[in-house]
Design a protein around this motif. Sequence first.
Motif, PDB file in Angstrom:
ATOM      1  N   HIS A 256       2.497   6.872  -4.556  1.00 22.16           N
ATOM      2  CA  HIS A 256       1.615   6.194  -5.500  1.00 22.16           C
ATOM      3  C   HIS A 256       1.937   6.634  -6.931  1.00 22.16           C
ATOM      4  CE1 HIS A 256      -2.775   4.616  -6.081  1.00 22.16           C
ATOM      5  NE2 HIS A 256      -1.975   4.189  -7.034  1.00 22.16           N
ATOM      6  N   ALA A 257       2.114   7.936  -7.128  1.00 17.34           N
ATOM      7  CA  ALA A 257       2.448   8.457  -8.454  1.00 17.34           C
ATOM      8  C   ALA A 257       3.791   7.919  -8.940  1.00 17.34           C
ATOM      9  CB  ALA A 257       2.460   9.982  -8.429  1.00 17.34           C
ATOM     10  N   ARG A 258       4.763   7.851  -8.041  1.00 19.97           N
ATOM     11  CA  ARG A 258       6.082   7.327  -8.427  1.00 19.97           C
ATOM     12  C   ARG A 258       5.980   5.879  -8.887  1.00 19.97           C
ATOM     13  NH1 ARG A 258       9.506  10.261  -3.714  1.00 19.97           N
ATOM     14  NH2 ARG A 258      10.188  11.982  -5.020  1.00 19.97           N
ATOM     15  N   CYS A 259       5.181   5.095  -8.215  1.00 22.26           N
ATOM     16  CA  CYS A 259       5.019   3.693  -8.619  1.00 22.26           C
ATOM     17  C   CYS A 259       4.332   3.588  -9.978  1.00 22.26           C
ATOM     18  CB  CYS A 259       4.205   2.926  -7.578  1.00 22.26           C
ATOM     19  SG  CYS A 259       5.168   2.293  -6.203  1.00 22.26           S
ATOM     20  N   LEU A 260       3.379   4.451 -10.225  1.00 27.73           N
ATOM     21  CA  LEU A 260       2.571   4.341 -11.441  1.00 27.73           C
ATOM     22  C   LEU A 260       3.248   4.919 -12.674  1.00 27.73           C
ATOM     23  CD1 LEU A 260      -0.171   3.402 -12.484  1.00 27.73           C
ATOM     24  CD2 LEU A 260      -1.060   5.662 -11.940  1.00 27.73           C
TER      25      LEU A 260
ATOM     26  N   MET B 263       0.835  -1.182   0.000  1.00 26.51           N
ATOM     27  CA  MET B 263       0.000   0.000   0.000  1.00 26.51           C
ATOM     28  C   MET B 263       0.880   1.245   0.000  1.00 26.51           C
ATOM     29  SD  MET B 263      -3.284   0.828   2.055  1.00 26.51           S
ATOM     30  CE  MET B 263      -4.147   2.281   1.610  1.00 26.51           C
ATOM     31  N   HIS B 264       0.457   2.242  -0.730  1.00 29.39           N
ATOM     32  CA  HIS B 264       1.193   3.491  -0.793  1.00 29.39           C
ATOM     33  C   HIS B 264       0.825   4.358   0.400  1.00 29.39           C
ATOM     34  CE1 HIS B 264       0.764   2.150  -5.051  1.00 29.39           C
ATOM     35  NE2 HIS B 264       2.070   2.236  -4.922  1.00 29.39           N
TER      36      HIS B 264
ATOM     37  N   PHE C 155      -5.219   5.386  -8.770  1.00 25.90           N
ATOM     38  CA  PHE C 155      -4.482   6.613  -8.494  1.00 25.90           C
ATOM     39  C   PHE C 155      -5.377   7.836  -8.687  1.00 25.90           C
ATOM     40  CE2 PHE C 155      -2.015  10.219 -10.110  1.00 25.90           C
ATOM     41  CZ  PHE C 155      -1.278  10.494  -8.966  1.00 25.90           C
ATOM     42  N   VAL C 156      -6.154   7.863  -9.767  1.00 25.59           N
ATOM     43  CA  VAL C 156      -7.029   9.003 -10.032  1.00 25.59           C
ATOM     44  C   VAL C 156      -8.060   9.145  -8.914  1.00 25.59           C
ATOM     45  CG1 VAL C 156      -8.788   9.934 -11.606  1.00 25.59           C
ATOM     46  CG2 VAL C 156      -6.652   9.019 -12.517  1.00 25.59           C
ATOM     47  N   GLU C 157      -8.537   8.050  -8.382  1.00 27.08           N
ATOM     48  CA  GLU C 157      -9.458   8.117  -7.247  1.00 27.08           C
ATOM     49  C   GLU C 157      -8.769   8.739  -6.032  1.00 27.08           C
ATOM     50  OE1 GLU C 157     -11.232   4.756  -4.517  1.00 27.08           O
ATOM     51  OE2 GLU C 157     -12.368   4.904  -6.381  1.00 27.08           O
ATOM     52  N   ALA C 158      -7.545   8.308  -5.753  1.00 23.78           N
ATOM     53  CA  ALA C 158      -6.792   8.895  -4.633  1.00 23.78           C
ATOM     54  C   ALA C 158      -6.521  10.373  -4.886  1.00 23.78           C
ATOM     55  CB  ALA C 158      -5.482   8.135  -4.428  1.00 23.78           C
ATOM     56  N   LEU C 159      -6.178  10.713  -6.106  1.00 23.87           N
ATOM     57  CA  LEU C 159      -5.922  12.100  -6.486  1.00 23.87           C
ATOM     58  C   LEU C 159      -7.164  12.966  -6.284  1.00 23.87           C
ATOM     59  CD1 LEU C 159      -3.671  13.798  -8.156  1.00 23.87           C
ATOM     60  CD2 LEU C 159      -5.186  13.385 -10.072  1.00 23.87           C
ATOM     61  N   THR C 160      -8.302  12.449  -6.683  1.00 21.88           N
ATOM     62  CA  THR C 160      -9.561  13.184  -6.609  1.00 21.88           C
ATOM     63  C   THR C 160      -9.900  13.631  -5.194  1.00 21.88           C
ATOM     64  OG1 THR C 160     -10.393  12.002  -8.533  1.00 21.88           O
ATOM     65  CG2 THR C 160     -12.036  13.062  -7.138  1.00 21.88           C
TER      66      THR C 160
ATOM     67  N   ARG D 185      10.352   3.790 -10.336  1.00 15.42           N
ATOM     68  CA  ARG D 185       9.839   2.439 -10.562  1.00 15.42           C
ATOM     69  C   ARG D 185       9.031   2.034  -9.337  1.00 15.42           C
ATOM     70  NH1 ARG D 185      11.671   0.861 -15.000  1.00 15.42           N
ATOM     71  NH2 ARG D 185      13.751   1.044 -15.761  1.00 15.42           N
ATOM     72  N   PRO D 186       8.139   1.068  -9.498  1.00 14.79           N
ATOM     73  CA  PRO D 186       7.424   0.597  -8.312  1.00 14.79           C
ATOM     74  C   PRO D 186       8.404   0.201  -7.218  1.00 14.79           C
ATOM     75  CG  PRO D 186       6.439  -0.314 -10.280  1.00 14.79           C
ATOM     76  CD  PRO D 186       7.710   0.392 -10.712  1.00 14.79           C
TER      77      PRO D 186
END
Length: 122
Positions: A8-12, A1-2, A36-41, A22-23
Amino acid sequence: MHNTLTEHARCLYEDADGDGYRPAPGCTSEHAEFYFVEALTFADPDALLTMLRELCPDAADGYLPARIRNLAYRLVLLQRPDEPALLREAARSLSVHAPDGNAIAAALEGRADALDAARRTA
């Protein structure tokens, strides 16, 4: 888990040339962009700004795709609409990373100028 949005962005968004992020070793998180977009939102403005400034320290360069960078700035500005420096930062990014963003960037600059003028006269 990030633990953070930046992590999270770095992994993606790994650098395609192999010399970027890299992940994390042993990362068991799902690396689908919609997570990620959900977390960003729903991220708070400090988390968004930390991510933007760590992964895109220069307006013309960075590790985030333009669509993610522009969305992050939009979300920050919705939460902090009256910060002239932030409006200008978003305008600079938008003018570089949005194909038709010049009018929006100019509007952001104009709002920043108006806020500065109002503060000087208050």
